[in-house]
Scaffold this motif. Structure first.
Motif, PDB file in Angstrom:
ATOM      1  N   VAL A 123       9.633  -6.952   3.609  1.00 48.67           N
ATOM      2  CA  VAL A 123       9.736  -6.405   4.736  1.00 48.67           C
ATOM      3  C   VAL A 123      10.560  -6.912   5.881  1.00 48.67           C
ATOM      4  O   VAL A 123      11.164  -6.280   6.641  1.00 48.67           O
ATOM      5  N   ALA A 124      10.580  -8.296   5.978  1.00 49.89           N
ATOM      6  CA  ALA A 124      11.499  -9.109   6.782  1.00 49.89           C
ATOM      7  C   ALA A 124      13.127  -8.444   6.411  1.00 49.89           C
ATOM      8  O   ALA A 124      13.957  -8.469   7.412  1.00 49.89           O
ATOM      9  N   ARG A 125      13.352  -8.301   5.176  1.00 51.62           N
ATOM     10  CA  ARG A 125      14.723  -7.992   4.767  1.00 51.62           C
ATOM     11  C   ARG A 125      15.097  -6.498   5.374  1.00 51.62           C
ATOM     12  O   ARG A 125      16.211  -6.517   5.674  1.00 51.62           O
ATOM     13  N   ASN A 160       2.907   2.499  18.181  1.00 52.94           N
ATOM     14  CA  ASN A 160       1.995   1.406  17.993  1.00 52.94           C
ATOM     15  C   ASN A 160       1.343   1.765  16.726  1.00 52.94           C
ATOM     16  O   ASN A 160       0.432   0.899  16.207  1.00 52.94           O
ATOM     17  N   ALA A 161       1.848   2.709  15.638  1.00 54.95           N
ATOM     18  CA  ALA A 161       1.284   2.902  14.442  1.00 54.95           C
ATOM     19  C   ALA A 161       1.871   1.820  13.324  1.00 54.95           C
ATOM     20  O   ALA A 161       2.683   1.363  13.504  1.00 54.95           O
ATOM     21  N   PRO A 162       0.863   1.623  12.457  1.00 53.33           N
ATOM     22  CA  PRO A 162       1.324   0.618  11.213  1.00 53.33           C
ATOM     23  C   PRO A 162       2.748   0.974  10.737  1.00 53.33           C
ATOM     24  O   PRO A 162       3.031   2.282  10.128  1.00 53.33           O
ATOM     25  N   ARG A 163       3.536   0.083  10.585  1.00 49.66           N
ATOM     26  CA  ARG A 163       4.934   0.705  10.025  1.00 49.66           C
ATOM     27  C   ARG A 163       5.084   0.411   8.620  1.00 49.66           C
ATOM     28  O   ARG A 163       4.761  -0.777   7.955  1.00 49.66           O
ATOM     29  N   LYS A 204       3.624  -4.245   5.251  1.00 49.06           N
ATOM     30  CA  LYS A 204       2.393  -5.236   5.307  1.00 49.06           C
ATOM     31  C   LYS A 204       1.156  -4.743   5.347  1.00 49.06           C
ATOM     32  O   LYS A 204       0.873  -3.892   5.936  1.00 49.06           O
ATOM     33  N   ASP A 205       0.211  -5.210   4.224  1.00 51.94           N
ATOM     34  CA  ASP A 205      -1.084  -5.026   4.443  1.00 51.94           C
ATOM     35  C   ASP A 205      -1.896  -5.606   5.506  1.00 51.94           C
ATOM     36  O   ASP A 205      -1.531  -6.464   6.342  1.00 51.94           O
ATOM     37  N   LYS A 206      -3.378  -5.417   5.319  1.00 48.15           N
ATOM     38  CA  LYS A 206      -4.028  -5.910   6.267  1.00 48.15           C
ATOM     39  C   LYS A 206      -4.358  -7.559   6.075  1.00 48.15           C
ATOM     40  O   LYS A 206      -4.556  -8.058   7.175  1.00 48.15           O
ATOM     41  N   THR A 207      -3.967  -8.051   5.131  1.00 51.10           N
ATOM     42  CA  THR A 207      -3.826  -9.444   5.047  1.00 51.10           C
ATOM     43  C   THR A 207      -2.589 -10.234   5.273  1.00 51.10           C
ATOM     44  O   THR A 207      -2.416 -11.446   5.252  1.00 51.10           O
ATOM     45  N   GLY A 208      -1.509  -9.149   5.709  1.00 50.97           N
ATOM     46  CA  GLY A 208      -0.215  -9.791   6.120  1.00 50.97           C
ATOM     47  C   GLY A 208       0.622  -9.763   4.943  1.00 50.97           C
ATOM     48  O   GLY A 208       1.772 -10.585   4.873  1.00 50.97           O
ATOM     49  N   THR A 209       0.094  -9.593   3.365  1.00 51.86           N
ATOM     50  CA  THR A 209       1.054  -9.654   2.519  1.00 51.86           C
ATOM     51  C   THR A 209       1.940  -8.271   2.357  1.00 51.86           C
ATOM     52  O   THR A 209       1.501  -7.219   2.503  1.00 51.86           O
ATOM     53  N   SER A 210       3.229  -8.605   1.963  1.00 52.75           N
ATOM     54  CA  SER A 210       4.165  -7.633   1.727  1.00 52.75           C
ATOM     55  C   SER A 210       3.670  -6.637   0.420  1.00 52.75           C
ATOM     56  O   SER A 210       3.665  -7.430  -0.463  1.00 52.75           O
ATOM     57  N   LEU A 215      -3.321   4.220   2.473  1.00 55.23           N
ATOM     58  CA  LEU A 215      -3.697   4.074   3.915  1.00 55.23           C
ATOM     59  C   LEU A 215      -4.646   3.181   4.292  1.00 55.23           C
ATOM     60  O   LEU A 215      -4.467   2.431   5.417  1.00 55.23           O
ATOM     61  N   ALA A 216      -5.612   2.822   3.411  1.00 56.45           N
ATOM     62  CA  ALA A 216      -6.708   1.877   3.715  1.00 56.45           C
ATOM     63  C   ALA A 216      -6.197   0.490   3.744  1.00 56.45           C
ATOM     64  O   ALA A 216      -6.571  -0.430   4.252  1.00 56.45           O
ATOM     65  N   SER A 217      -5.172   0.474   3.146  1.00 57.71           N
ATOM     66  CA  SER A 217      -4.458  -1.085   2.965  1.00 57.71           C
ATOM     67  C   SER A 217      -3.275  -1.424   4.292  1.00 57.71           C
ATOM     68  O   SER A 217      -3.186  -2.640   4.461  1.00 57.71           O
ATOM     69  N   LEU A 218      -3.410  -0.408   5.073  1.00 59.42           N
ATOM     70  CA  LEU A 218      -2.533  -0.481   6.273  1.00 59.42           C
ATOM     71  C   LEU A 218      -3.151  -1.310   7.298  1.00 59.42           C
ATOM     72  O   LEU A 218      -4.283  -1.159   7.619  1.00 59.42           O
TER      73      LEU A 218
END
Length: 306
Positions: free
Chosen positions: A154-156, A169-172, A281-287, A301-304
């Motif tokens: 994600v950072a890359r 403002n939607a999850p990217r 990035k999922d809900k836990t902040g994991t890429s 979608l649920a993971s976002l």
């Protein structure tokens, strides 16, 4: 897949991509051109005329002049290397010899079985590489991760060149695409209802990996996308998809070539295997990273993040 000298022969054989939902990078090739072909593959075991006559599948493959060589049986499937001039394709035969499958075989560990099988055939491994050999000279590149570093995908991709499609403002979700890859186009269309409803925002990262299949058309199409303003990139892609190539009369920006090279470097860094590749990035902040469309859209979608 590439147009082969015996393309009419294999027109009825489905092309194979990664999980059937992505255009593979050129590295895992099961069709292609033999580089500096030897006069005759005398060391490779030929499939005999009797074997061909006894197999409807082999008969179809050879009906337009292809010469067949045996490959080692893998996972219960016999492989054949079909060559016409300097063009080739790998097929796997079903146990009843009634059908053939053209494509790449991967094992459970992610090993490219097909590439290993053809590696011993002189000239069969293509010399074209989708990853750039070097980056444009820029002091900004000093901060890019090296190939042997641990990379947060994600950072890359956040440092790559992309265009956004969807609410701010939607999850990217980053989506690495080749604009002329049909699987990329289908995925883009399939995700549009969720973009429009605000469930996600797509960050489109154009690359060009299909030039070897479409006569070099992917590169100008990707450069044309990169020449569009960020908010207009999705619209530019739709126009390109409508005509099947870069829109005539629209010259790319001077910077688009360097931007495409940087995007290819980013795709290489995150170990992209094909387009589309989704990274988020999922809900836990994991890429998270997935090649092709997710098998379970609802789970995706649920993971976002909310």
């Amino acid at each position: 897949m590439r147009t082969l000298a015996y393309a009419a022969l294999i027109a009825s054989v489905p092309t194979v991509a990664i999980a059937g939902t992505a255009c593979p990078t050129p590295e895992p090739i099961a069709t292609g051109a033999i580089t500096q072909p030897p006069p005759l593959l005398t060391d490779a075991p030929r499939v005999t005329a009797a074997e061909i006559a006894a197999s409807p599948a082999l008969t179809r493959i050879t009906s337009r002049g292809a010469v067949l060589y045996r490959l080692k049986e893998e996972h219960g499937l016999r492989g054949v290397f079909a060559r016409t001039g300097d063009q080739f394709r790998v097929f796997y035969l079903t146990p009843d010899d009634q059908a053939e499958i053209g494509g790449v075989m991967w094992d459970a560990s992610g090993h490219n079985v097909t590439r290993a099988q053809v590696a011993e055939i002189p000239g069969a491994i293509p010399t074209a590489h989708w990853a750039p050999a070097s980056l444009p000279s820029s002091s900004a590149n000093d901060d890019l991760p090296h190939s042997d570093a641990v990379v947060d995908p994600v950072a890359r991709l956040a440092a790559a060149h992309f265009g956004v499609d969807g609410r701010q403002n939607a999850p990217r979700v980053y989506m690495i695409i080749d604009p002329l890859c049909p699987f990329s186009t289908r995925a883009f269309g399939a995700l549009q209802p969720y973009v429009e409803s605000g469930k996600l925002q797509l960050a489109l990262v154009p690359v060009a990996i299909n030039d070897h299949e479409n006569g070099g058309a992917s590169t100008p199409a990707a450069m044309q996308m990169l020449s569009a303003p960020s908010q207009e990139m999705a619209r530019a892609w739709r126009r390109i998809s409508d005509v099947g190539h870069a829109v005539p009369g629209q010259e790319p920006d001077a910077a688009s070539s360097a931007e495409l090279t940087l995007n290819l470097a980013a795709a290489h860094a995150v170990k992209m295997r094909g387009t589309p590749t989704l990274i988020w990035k999922d809900k836990t902040g994991t890429s998270r990273q997935e090649t092709g469309m997710p098998d379970d859209i609802a789970q995706f979608l649920a993971s976002l993040p909310s």
